[in-house]
Design a protein around this motif. Structure first.
Motif: not given
Ligand code: XMP
Length: 511
Positions: A102-105, A130-131, A169, A128, A82
Motif C-alpha cells: 500500500r502507498e500511504y503518505g 492512500s491506495h 487526495h 497525498w 482514488c
C-alpha cells in the motif's frame, strides 16, 4: 436562487465528507450521496459536475461498488478521486493493477501544465496518496496528466468527454495546492460561478422561512451550543416574536455561558427567550450518583421534564426547531455513517411537545458553515466558535459525585484553561480543550499546610470529527501558565496533570 450543484458520489472512503466540505469551501454547493443513486435521480438532480470519491474496495472485487456506465454519456464533467479514478479507468477499458504494498503518505508528483485541472499549480509538487491498486494503462482517448514514481497515471483526462481522474487526495491538506486543483475542476471544467456563500444562504433561508412560518408559532430548545443558537437566530430573523426559545439552565454549563445565552439572545437580539432555572433540581437529583451512565440518564430525563413543563405553559405550537446539521443526515456509501448526532441531546423532546411539524433550518450545512452563518447573523465569536460540548455538560467532567463545590472548582479551572489557550492563539487549531475533576485525591503542600484535594486533569485534543483524536501538543510554557494559574487562583486545586492519550483507545471525555 442557487442553481449550481455538484454531486459527490460516495464510495465509502474515509475522506468523503472532507471532499464535500472542500467543494463547498470553493463556494459551490454539493451533496454527498451513496454511489447507488439511480441515473434517473442523477438526471433530476441536474449537477454541473460529478465527483467519485475514494473507497476501501478494489475494482476487481466481486460486488465492488460501481456506477451505471450511462453516467459517462451524460456530458456532465466527472472527477474521480482514488478509487473513483480507478473505477473510471477500469470501466472505460484501461488497466488497474495491484501494487505489492500500500502507498500511504506524501509523494512527489509531476503535473502537466497543459491540463485544465493543473492550471496555476506548481508542476513539481507534493500530493497525498492512500491506495494499493493503481491505474497502469489509461483507457483509449485518455491522456496522462500527472505522474509519480509509483503511479504512471496519477492523473489522466479525456477533455472531449470531460472525464478526469486523479489517484491522490486533493481534499487533504498535505496535497500542496490541492484546493487549486479542485477549484480548477469546479470553475474551469464545470463552469461554476460560485453562488454558494453563507450570505446568500442567510438571505434565501430567511425568505423561505418567512414564507413557511409566517403567522405560525415556533418553539426552540436552546442549549447554549452553536447549532441551536444559529438555528434560533435564523428563525428569529425570519419571524421575530413568533419564535419562543426555551433555555434550560441545568447548572452544568461552563463559566459565564448561561449568562451569555440570556445576554446575547434575550437582551441583545430581543428574542423571546424563556430561561428555566433548574440548577437546584438537577443538583439534588445528581446527589450521591457516581455512575456516569446514571448521571447521563438523570440529566436527560430531567431536561425533558423541565422542558415539558415550559412547553405546557406555552401550549400548542406549529413547529419545533431541531438543530440537525448535514453530517447527521448523510447516508454513507457504506450504510449508516457512524457520526455523532449533534441533536441527540434533545432527542426526547418531540414526545413532550404539542407540535405539528419539525423544522431543521441547518440540515444542509456542515459545522463550519453553521459557524459562518452565525457570523453572518452577527452572533459573537464566543458563541459561534464554541467548542463541542456534551449535553450532560460538566457532570461528565467530574468523576464521581457532582457537587456545587466541585462544579465551582471545575468552572474556574476550565475558564483559566480556555483563557490561556485563546491567549496563546491555539483556540482554533485545538478541537476541544477542557479541565476534568478526577476521583483521585492527592496530598499537596500550600504554605505550611498539608492539602488533600482531587487531581485536576487537563484534556486537549486535535480532531476533524471527534471519531478519532490526538492529544494536542500544547507548548510546555502554555501548560505551565495554565497549571500555575489554576493552582494560584482556584479553590481546592493542588495537582494538575495533562492527558496524553489519543482516541482510540481513550475517549475525548473522561466521564
Ligand atoms: P467521546 O468522549 O466519546 O466524545 O470521545 C466524542 C465527542 O462527543 C462529545 N460528546 C457529546 N456530545 N452529547 C453531545 O452532543 C453528549 O452527550 C456527548 N457526549 C460526548 C464529546 O465532547 C466529543 O466532542
Amino acid at each position: 436562487m442557487r442553481h449550481e450543484k455538484v454531486l459527490v458520489l460516495d464510495f465509502g472512503g474515509q475522506y468523503n465528507q472532507l471532499i464535500a466540505r472542500r467543494v463547498r469551501e470553493q463556494n459551490v454547493y454539493c451533496d454527498l450521496v451513496p454511489y447507488t443513486m439511480s441515473m434517473k435521480k442523477i438526471r433530476e438532480y441536474d449537477p454541473i459536475g460529478i465527483i467519485f470519491t475514494g473507497g476501501p474496495n478494489s475494482v476487481y472485487e466481486k460486488d465492488a461498488p460501481s456506477v451505471d456506465p450511462e453516467i459517462f454519456r451524460l456530458g456532465v464533467p466527472i472527477l474521480g478521486i482514488c478509487y473513483g479514478c480507478q473505477l473510471i479507468a477500469y470501466m472505460l477499458g484501461g488497466e488497474v493493477a495491484h501494487a505489492k504494498t500500500r502507498e500511504y503518505g506524501k509523494s512527489d508528483i509531476h503535473y502537466s501544465a497543459e491540463s485544465a485541472l493543473f492550471q496555476n499549480v506548481t508542476s513539481q509538487n507534493i500530493c497525498w496518496m492512500s491506495h494499493t491498486d493503481y491505474v497502469k494503462e489509461v483507457p483509449s482517448g485518455f491522456k496522462v496528466t500527472a505522474k509519480t514514481a509509483t503511479c504512471p497515471a496519477a492523473g489522466f483526462e479525456d477533455i472531449e468527454r470531460k472525464i478526469y481522474g486523479i489517484q491522490f487526495h486533493t481534499e487533504v491538506h498535505h496535497t500542496i495546492e490541492g484546493e487549486k486543483i479542485l477549484h480548477n475542476f469546479l470553475y474551469n471544467v464545470c463552469g461554476a460561478t460560485g453562488d454558494w456563500t453563507m450570505a446568500n444562504f442567510v438571505d434565501e433561508q430567511v425568505a423561505v422561512l418567512r414564507k413557511k412560518l409566517s403567522g405560525k408559532k415556533v418553539l426552540c430548545a436552546m442549549s447554549g451550543g452553536v447549532d441551536s443558537a444559529v438555528a434560533a437566530t435564523l428563525i428569529h430573523r425570519a419571524i421575530g416574536e413568533n419564535l419562543t426559545s426555551v433555555f434550560v439552565d441545568h447548572g452544568l454549563l461552563r463559566k459565564g455561558e448561561a449568562e451569555e445565552v440570556v445576554d446575547v439572545f434575550r437582551d441583545r437580539l430581543g428574542m423571546n427567550l424563556i430561561k428555566a432555572d433548574a440548577r437546584e433540581r438537577f443538583l439534588s437529583r445528581l446527589a450521591g450518583v457516581t455512575d456516569p451512565e446514571k448521571k447521563r440518564k438523570i440529566i436527560g430525563d430531567e431536561f425533558i421534564k423541565v422542558f415539558e413543563a415550559e412547553a405546557k405553559k406555552i401550549g400548542a405550537v406549529d413547529f419545533l426547531v431541531q438543530g440537525t446539521i448535514y453530517p447527521d443526515v448523510i447516508e454513507s456509501g457504506k450504510g449508516a455513517s457512524a457520526v455523532i448526532k449533534s441533536h441527540h441531546n434533545v432527542g426526547g423532546l418531540p414526545s413532550v411537545v404539542d407540535f405539528k411539524e419539525i423544522i431543521e433550518p441547518l440540515r444542509d450545512l456542515f459545522k463550519d458553515e453553521v459557524r459562518k452563518v452565525g457570523e453572518e447573523l452577527g452572533l459573537p465569536e464566543s458563541v459561534v466558535q464554541r467548542q463541542p460540548f456534551p449535553g450532560p455538560g460538566l457532570a461528565i467532567r467530574i468523576m464521581g459525585e457532582v457537587t456545587e463545590e466541585k462544579l465551582q472548582t471545575l468552572r474556574d479551572a476550565d475558564f483559566i484553561m480556555r483563557e490561556e489557550i485563546a491567549k496563546a492563539g491555539l483556540n482554533r487549531e485545538i478541537w476541544q480543550y477542557f479541565a476534568v475533576i478526577t476521583s483521585t485525591s492527592t496530598v499537596g503542600v500550600m504554605g505550611d499546610a498539608r492539602t488533600y484535594e482531587p487531581v485536576i486533569a487537563l484534556r486537549a485534543v486535535t480532531s476533524v470529527d471527534a471519531m478519532t483524536a490526538d492529544w494536542a501538543r500544547i507548548p510546555y510554557d502554555v501548560l505551565e501558565k495554565i497549571s500555575n494559574r489554576i493552582i494560584n487562583e482556584v479553590a481546592h486545586a493542588n495537582r494538575i496533570v495533562y492527558d496524553i492519550t489519543s482516541k482510540p483507545p481513550a475517549t475525548i471525555e473522561w466521564e
